[in-house]
Design a protein around this motif. Structure first.
Motif, PDB file in Angstrom:
ATOM      1  N   ALA A 181       9.838   4.760   0.849  1.00 32.23           N
ATOM      2  CA  ALA A 181       8.775   4.864   1.851  1.00 32.23           C
ATOM      3  C   ALA A 181       8.100   3.529   2.136  1.00 32.23           C
ATOM      4  O   ALA A 181       7.258   3.445   3.032  1.00 32.23           O
ATOM      5  N   GLU A 182       8.464   2.486   1.399  1.00 34.30           N
ATOM      6  CA  GLU A 182       7.845   1.173   1.562  1.00 34.30           C
ATOM      7  C   GLU A 182       8.783   0.284   2.378  1.00 34.30           C
ATOM      8  O   GLU A 182       9.794  -0.210   1.877  1.00 34.30           O
ATOM      9  N   GLU A 183       8.421   0.081   3.633  1.00 39.07           N
ATOM     10  CA  GLU A 183       9.297  -0.616   4.578  1.00 39.07           C
ATOM     11  C   GLU A 183       9.684  -2.012   4.096  1.00 39.07           C
ATOM     12  O   GLU A 183      10.813  -2.460   4.313  1.00 39.07           O
ATOM     13  N   SER A 184       8.779  -2.709   3.436  1.00 36.16           N
ATOM     14  CA  SER A 184       9.062  -4.086   3.035  1.00 36.16           C
ATOM     15  C   SER A 184      10.089  -4.168   1.907  1.00 36.16           C
ATOM     16  O   SER A 184      10.647  -5.250   1.658  1.00 36.16           O
ATOM     17  N   ALA A 240       5.215  -6.553  -0.151  1.00 35.09           N
ATOM     18  CA  ALA A 240       5.963  -7.511   0.670  1.00 35.09           C
ATOM     19  C   ALA A 240       6.194  -8.824  -0.081  1.00 35.09           C
ATOM     20  O   ALA A 240       7.279  -9.421   0.022  1.00 35.09           O
ATOM     21  N   VAL A 241       5.202  -9.283  -0.848  1.00 38.41           N
ATOM     22  CA  VAL A 241       5.369 -10.523  -1.605  1.00 38.41           C
ATOM     23  C   VAL A 241       6.388 -10.327  -2.720  1.00 38.41           C
ATOM     24  O   VAL A 241       7.210 -11.209  -3.004  1.00 38.41           O
ATOM     25  N   PHE A 255       3.302  -6.622  -8.043  1.00 38.29           N
ATOM     26  CA  PHE A 255       2.704  -5.992  -6.858  1.00 38.29           C
ATOM     27  C   PHE A 255       1.267  -6.442  -6.595  1.00 38.29           C
ATOM     28  O   PHE A 255       0.593  -5.869  -5.747  1.00 38.29           O
ATOM     29  N   ASP A 256       0.795  -7.458  -7.308  1.00 32.77           N
ATOM     30  CA  ASP A 256      -0.606  -7.851  -7.164  1.00 32.77           C
ATOM     31  C   ASP A 256      -0.953  -8.305  -5.757  1.00 32.77           C
ATOM     32  O   ASP A 256      -2.101  -8.166  -5.310  1.00 32.77           O
ATOM     33  N   GLY A 308       1.441  -0.427  -2.633  1.00 30.66           N
ATOM     34  CA  GLY A 308       1.619   0.078  -1.278  1.00 30.66           C
ATOM     35  C   GLY A 308       2.178   1.486  -1.270  1.00 30.66           C
ATOM     36  O   GLY A 308       1.652   2.385  -1.945  1.00 30.66           O
ATOM     37  N   ASP A 309       3.269   1.688  -0.529  1.00 25.62           N
ATOM     38  CA  ASP A 309       3.871   3.014  -0.423  1.00 25.62           C
ATOM     39  C   ASP A 309       5.005   3.240  -1.412  1.00 25.62           C
ATOM     40  O   ASP A 309       5.788   4.186  -1.269  1.00 25.62           O
TER      41      ASP A 309
END
Length: 608
Positions: free
Chosen positions: A180-183, A157-158, A152-153, A220-221
């Motif tokens: 909750a994390e769209e990506s 999305a990556v 997650f660094d 993120g989320d």
């Protein structure tokens, strides 16, 4: 909850290679033949090939083993790692030693940190380039991958890009909620657990990720759940209710002691594969990477005791694709672990000695060669010369003042001061650099400093930011968070300083904060003095003045990373690597001098 299986691993059972740690009971060592469990009709030997913390170390390391000035051995590299896994996999299937069960299977597992910021990641960002770490993981042919903190660094999305490029392989973590994390929501490969079917057997694999993820990375989320024992046991119970009686926990908890402790709260877990701690589990006969013999944590496997008093093997490997772990466990017809093979252990990835193995040609052609070409081009771009060795090793930048830390903190302060007026911001007096954000992990020798070196030291792509009017006491608590584990070195929150000096007295109470959220329960009292370079006193005799200070740092840190107090801040559009490179060229005129950056520092940090 299911009824715990009756498992036959009493203290007198022969376990093959066993390991001892302080506070753990010692099973008897393997004795003569009548102690060993003989093969039964229902016995099944499962070889677990495993590794962790590959961290984008896809290129091999050449080593001069006899100090003659010539590199005569090679270690690691994804091409040889794939070759080693393939060789061990073949051997596990065809092992025909007398007295061993004829039913055999292999699973290949990984417990997280599947890529890392740096030049390999930068190579993957070039137009038309693949995600080289994903190519590597596809060639290894993992049955399941754990999820670590470095995934997650660069944000979720990556990580999602990696997941999509690692074809058809599940990423297991039961305590991460992606909804909750769209990506990431909807990616079918992100699962709490999975079932691997191998030679007519079903092996359950449950995953866990460190609860400190929100403060040491950027998820993120993604919600990080912290009841590890309850969450893992729920998944184990779901598997046992389906009749699955062989269960492996793959966890990335940042240190093997955490896995060993967790086992005490669980039942029906047969094997634990840990990650994040880089512990070396070996004995005197294990072939190791040069220098690793001085850092052996204990023997392979470690033995933990679960909530029912059952002994559970716990294993891990050092990272960087230099080792493959091989744990061969035999189950009886009831799914009871009855034996651990004597040849279990970590197998070094090398072209020399008893463990020598060839390379996978496809990995050489499609991964190592293009990454090496990219790095070579960066290495040819010389931006400065250093008159002094820069102390950039992990233990240095994460626990004491280091000239490498001083240089990088100075770079970010210079960058922020140069840009502040353009953004209508106050000019910061100080800058902080968390030790965990300095990734070189080897000393930078005196001589040329290349663009590749700047990426090696500052690879994450975080941005320099400025926080205005920070209360002095809040600033002090950032320093307290960096000091709470002292005098032990190794915490990524340790603060390297620019524009000020500070003194820590470890006899005073440390800051108490939630390492998952950064919530402060009690302030620290260890930081006894803080003085700006112009002589202004911010903290004296452990008391903060009633005032404010303007702070520069990387946005990860100012946004509450490493459990620091969160500061409202503005990024100024310059990455960590760009800041360091620009400072070397323009701020220092291309010379890192011995006078400005002496080894051991210049007295910015005093620890008592």
């Amino acid at each position: 909850m299911s009824t715990p299986r009756s498992r036959l691993l009493p203290a007198t059972a022969a376990l093959g290679v066993v390991a001892l740690t302080a506070g753990l009971a010692s099973p008897a060592a393997a004795g003569d033949g009548d102690q060993r469990h003989g093969p039964g009709n229902g016995d099944f030997t499962l070889t677990i090939l495993h590794n962790n913390d590959g961290e984008s170390s896809l290129l091999p390391t050449a080593v001069d083993t006899d100090a003659d000035g010539t590199d005569d051995a090679e270690y690691g590299g994804i091409a040889r790692f794939v070759g080693k896994v393939d060789a061990l996999r073949r051997a596990a299937y065809v092992d025909g030693d007398r007295g061993k069960p004829t039913k055999r299977g292999v699973v290949t597992l990984n417990s997280g940190d599947n890529f890392l910021a740096g030049t390999t990641f930068q190579a993957s960002q070039q137009e038309g380039a693949p995600f080289y770490d994903a190519l590597a993981q596809n060639l290894v042919r993992y049955d399941a991958l754990g999820v670590g903190n470095h995934e997650f660094d660069f944000g979720p999305a990556v990580f999602g890009e990696l997941v999509e490029d690692v074809k058809r392989t599940p990423f297991v973590s039961a305590n991460l909620d992606y909804s909750a994390e769209e990506s990431l929501d909807g990616l079918e490969q992100l699962v709490p657990s999975t079932v691997v079917r191998e030679r007519g057997q079903e092996i359950g694999v449950v995953g866990l990720t460190t609860p400190s993820l929100p403060t040491i990375s950027s998820p993120g989320d993604v919600e990080v759940l912290t009841d590890l024992a309850g969450i893992a046991q729920e998944q184990v119970d779901l598997l046992t209710e389906q009749g699955i009686d062989k269960i492996v926990l793959v966890s990335h908890l940042q240190g093997l002691s955490s896995e060993i402790e967790l086992v005490g709260s669980l039942t029906d877990v047969d094997v634990v594969v840990g990650g994040g701690g880089d512990e070396i589990l070996a004995d005197g006969s294990t072939q190791l990477f040069p220098g690793d013999a001085d850092d052996v944590y204990g023997e392979y496997p470690q033995i933990a005791t679960d909530a029912d008093g059952v002994e559970v093997p716990v294993v891990t490997t050092p990272g960087n694709y230099r080792y493959v772990g091989q744990l061969a466990v035999t189950f009886d017809a009831d799914g009871v672990v009855v034996d651990i093979a004597d040849d279990s252990g970590i197998k070094v990835v090398t072209d020399t000695g008893a463990e020598a193995v060839g390379t996978n040609r496809k990995a050489e052609r499609t991964i190592e060669q293009p990454v090496a070409d990219f790095e070579a081009a960066l290495a040819e771009e010389i931006v400065a010369t250093s008159e002094v060795v820069l102390d950039c090793e992990r233990s240095e930048v994460r626990g004491v003042e280091a000239n490498c830390g001083n240089l990088i903190a100075d770079a970010h302060l210079w960058t922020a001061q140069e840009a502040a007026a353009d953004f209508g911001l106050d000019t910061p007096q100080v800058a902080i650099q968390n030790g965990g954000g300095i990734r070189g992990e080897i000393d930078q020798e005196a001589g040329p400093v290349s663009v590749a070196d700047t990426f090696r030291l500052q690879p994450f792509g975080n941005f320099v930011a400025i926080a205005e009017d920070v209360p002095v006491e809040t600033f002090r608590q950032i320093l307290e968070e960096g000091a709470f584990r002292l005098p032990e070195s190794g915490d990524g929150a340790f603060v390297q300083a620019a524009g000020f000096s500070y003194t820590v007295d470890t006899s005073y109470p440390a800051r108490d904060a939630d390492q998952s959220t950064g919530e402060q329960f009690a302030p620290g009292e260890r930081v006894r003095s803080v003085v700006l370079d112009d002589g202004t006193v911010l903290v004296e005799d452990g008391v903060s003045v009633d005032g404010t200070v303007d702070v520069a740092g990387l946005n990860f840190s100012l946004n509450g990373g490493d459990a620091y107090p969160t500061l409202e801040n503005t990024t100024i559009g310059v990455s960590d690597q760009q800041s360091l490179e620009n400072f070397l060229v323009d701020g220092l005129g291309g010379v890192v001098s011995q006078a400005d950056y002496p080894r051991g520092g210049e007295g910015r940090i005093t620890i008592m």
